[in-house]
Design a protein around this motif. Structure first.
Motif, mmCIF file in Angstrom:
data_model
loop_
_atom_site.group_PDB
_atom_site.id
_atom_site.type_symbol
_atom_site.label_atom_id
_atom_site.label_comp_id
_atom_site.label_asym_id
_atom_site.label_seq_id
_atom_site.Cartn_x
_atom_site.Cartn_y
_atom_site.Cartn_z
ATOM 1 N N PHE A 1 -4.602 3.077 6.256
ATOM 2 C CA PHE A 1 -4.887 1.665 6.052
ATOM 3 C C PHE A 1 -6.103 1.166 6.824
ATOM 4 O O PHE A 1 -6.403 -0.018 6.770
ATOM 5 C CB PHE A 1 -3.672 0.822 6.432
ATOM 6 C CG PHE A 1 -2.483 1.067 5.561
ATOM 7 C CD1 PHE A 1 -2.539 0.848 4.202
ATOM 8 C CD2 PHE A 1 -1.300 1.525 6.106
ATOM 9 C CE1 PHE A 1 -1.446 1.077 3.398
ATOM 10 C CE2 PHE A 1 -0.199 1.751 5.312
ATOM 11 C CZ PHE A 1 -0.266 1.533 3.952
ATOM 12 N N ARG A 2 -6.817 2.011 7.545
ATOM 13 C CA ARG A 2 -7.976 1.553 8.320
ATOM 14 C C ARG A 2 -9.111 1.004 7.473
ATOM 15 O O ARG A 2 -9.643 -0.052 7.787
ATOM 16 C CB ARG A 2 -8.485 2.666 9.223
ATOM 17 C CG ARG A 2 -7.750 2.694 10.508
ATOM 18 C CD ARG A 2 -8.482 3.446 11.594
ATOM 19 N NE ARG A 2 -7.495 3.752 12.620
ATOM 20 C CZ ARG A 2 -7.249 4.946 13.080
ATOM 21 N NH1 ARG A 2 -7.938 5.968 12.656
ATOM 22 N NH2 ARG A 2 -6.315 5.141 13.975
ATOM 23 N N PRO A 3 -9.505 1.664 6.384
ATOM 24 C CA PRO A 3 -10.602 1.099 5.582
ATOM 25 C C PRO A 3 -10.175 -0.205 4.898
ATOM 26 O O PRO A 3 -9.091 -0.295 4.308
ATOM 27 C CB PRO A 3 -10.897 2.171 4.542
ATOM 28 C CG PRO A 3 -10.304 3.425 5.085
ATOM 29 C CD PRO A 3 -9.138 3.002 5.916
ATOM 30 N N LEU A 4 -11.027 -1.198 4.987
ATOM 31 C CA LEU A 4 -10.723 -2.506 4.414
ATOM 32 C C LEU A 4 -10.515 -2.424 2.907
ATOM 33 O O LEU A 4 -9.638 -3.095 2.360
ATOM 34 C CB LEU A 4 -11.851 -3.492 4.747
ATOM 35 C CG LEU A 4 -11.725 -4.885 4.145
ATOM 36 C CD1 LEU A 4 -10.477 -5.578 4.676
ATOM 37 C CD2 LEU A 4 -12.960 -5.695 4.428
ATOM 38 N N TRP A 5 -11.277 -1.577 2.221
ATOM 39 C CA TRP A 5 -11.173 -1.520 0.766
ATOM 40 C C TRP A 5 -9.792 -1.067 0.313
ATOM 41 O O TRP A 5 -9.308 -1.506 -0.735
ATOM 42 C CB TRP A 5 -12.269 -0.645 0.160
ATOM 43 C CG TRP A 5 -12.150 0.821 0.440
ATOM 44 C CD1 TRP A 5 -12.685 1.501 1.480
ATOM 45 C CD2 TRP A 5 -11.433 1.780 -0.338
ATOM 46 N NE1 TRP A 5 -12.356 2.829 1.403
ATOM 47 C CE2 TRP A 5 -11.587 3.035 0.294
ATOM 48 C CE3 TRP A 5 -10.680 1.715 -1.508
ATOM 49 C CZ2 TRP A 5 -11.006 4.198 -0.202
ATOM 50 C CZ3 TRP A 5 -10.103 2.877 -1.999
ATOM 51 C CH2 TRP A 5 -10.286 4.099 -1.353
ATOM 52 N N ARG A 6 -9.142 -0.215 1.083
ATOM 53 C CA ARG A 6 -7.795 0.230 0.698
ATOM 54 C C ARG A 6 -6.784 -0.897 0.851
ATOM 55 O O ARG A 6 -5.887 -1.060 0.024
ATOM 56 C CB ARG A 6 -7.363 1.418 1.555
ATOM 57 C CG ARG A 6 -8.051 2.684 1.180
ATOM 58 C CD ARG A 6 -7.527 3.848 1.963
ATOM 59 N NE ARG A 6 -8.282 5.052 1.634
ATOM 60 C CZ ARG A 6 -8.296 6.126 2.376
ATOM 61 N NH1 ARG A 6 -7.606 6.174 3.497
ATOM 62 N NH2 ARG A 6 -9.002 7.162 2.013
ATOM 63 N N ARG A 7 -6.930 -1.683 1.904
ATOM 64 C CA ARG A 7 -6.013 -2.804 2.113
ATOM 65 C C ARG A 7 -6.217 -3.874 1.048
ATOM 66 O O ARG A 7 -5.245 -4.422 0.515
ATOM 67 C CB ARG A 7 -6.200 -3.377 3.517
ATOM 68 C CG ARG A 7 -5.747 -2.385 4.578
ATOM 69 C CD ARG A 7 -5.901 -2.924 5.972
ATOM 70 N NE ARG A 7 -7.281 -2.686 6.421
ATOM 71 C CZ ARG A 7 -8.021 -3.568 7.063
ATOM 72 N NH1 ARG A 7 -7.544 -4.744 7.370
ATOM 73 N NH2 ARG A 7 -9.244 -3.263 7.423
ATOM 74 N N VAL A 8 -7.474 -4.142 0.705
ATOM 75 C CA VAL A 8 -7.757 -5.127 -0.344
ATOM 76 C C VAL A 8 -7.236 -4.625 -1.686
ATOM 77 O O VAL A 8 -6.647 -5.393 -2.462
ATOM 78 C CB VAL A 8 -9.274 -5.422 -0.407
ATOM 79 C CG1 VAL A 8 -9.629 -6.227 -1.636
ATOM 80 C CG2 VAL A 8 -9.717 -6.139 0.857
ATOM 81 N N LEU A 9 -7.429 -3.349 -1.981
ATOM 82 C CA LEU A 9 -6.945 -2.775 -3.231
ATOM 83 C C LEU A 9 -5.419 -2.864 -3.331
ATOM 84 O O LEU A 9 -4.882 -3.176 -4.403
ATOM 85 C CB LEU A 9 -7.397 -1.319 -3.361
ATOM 86 C CG LEU A 9 -7.083 -0.622 -4.676
ATOM 87 C CD1 LEU A 9 -7.835 -1.281 -5.824
ATOM 88 C CD2 LEU A 9 -7.443 0.846 -4.587
#
Length: 70
Positions: free
Chosen positions: A11-19
């Motif tokens: 979950f560190r990358p922002l794009w994964r959390r936004v997705l």
């Protein structure tokens, strides 16, 4: 109150959390507009809101581990 390991490296990358949040919100819209089931739309909407709160609003990145000097 966390239901899982929110600081997992996945979950560190922002794009994964936004997705993740966008997927849950999109699923809620599909349930409401395409399927017509407001009960599931509300439940998944609550999941999307909790994910947004957990992964976007209150998310704190864990400090990176310092490099070891041997």
């Amino acid at each position: 109150m966390a239901l899982g390991d929110n600081n997992h490296p996945f979950f560190r990358p922002l794009w994964r959390r936004v997705l993740l949040v966008a997927f849950c919100a999109g699923w809620a819209l599909v349930e409401l507009l395409v399927v017509g089931d407001s009960t599931w739309a509300i439940m998944i909407g609550i999941v999307a809101a909790y994910a947004a709160w957990t992964f976007l609003i209150t998310y704190q990145t864990a400090p990176a581990e310092p490099a070891r000097k041997d």
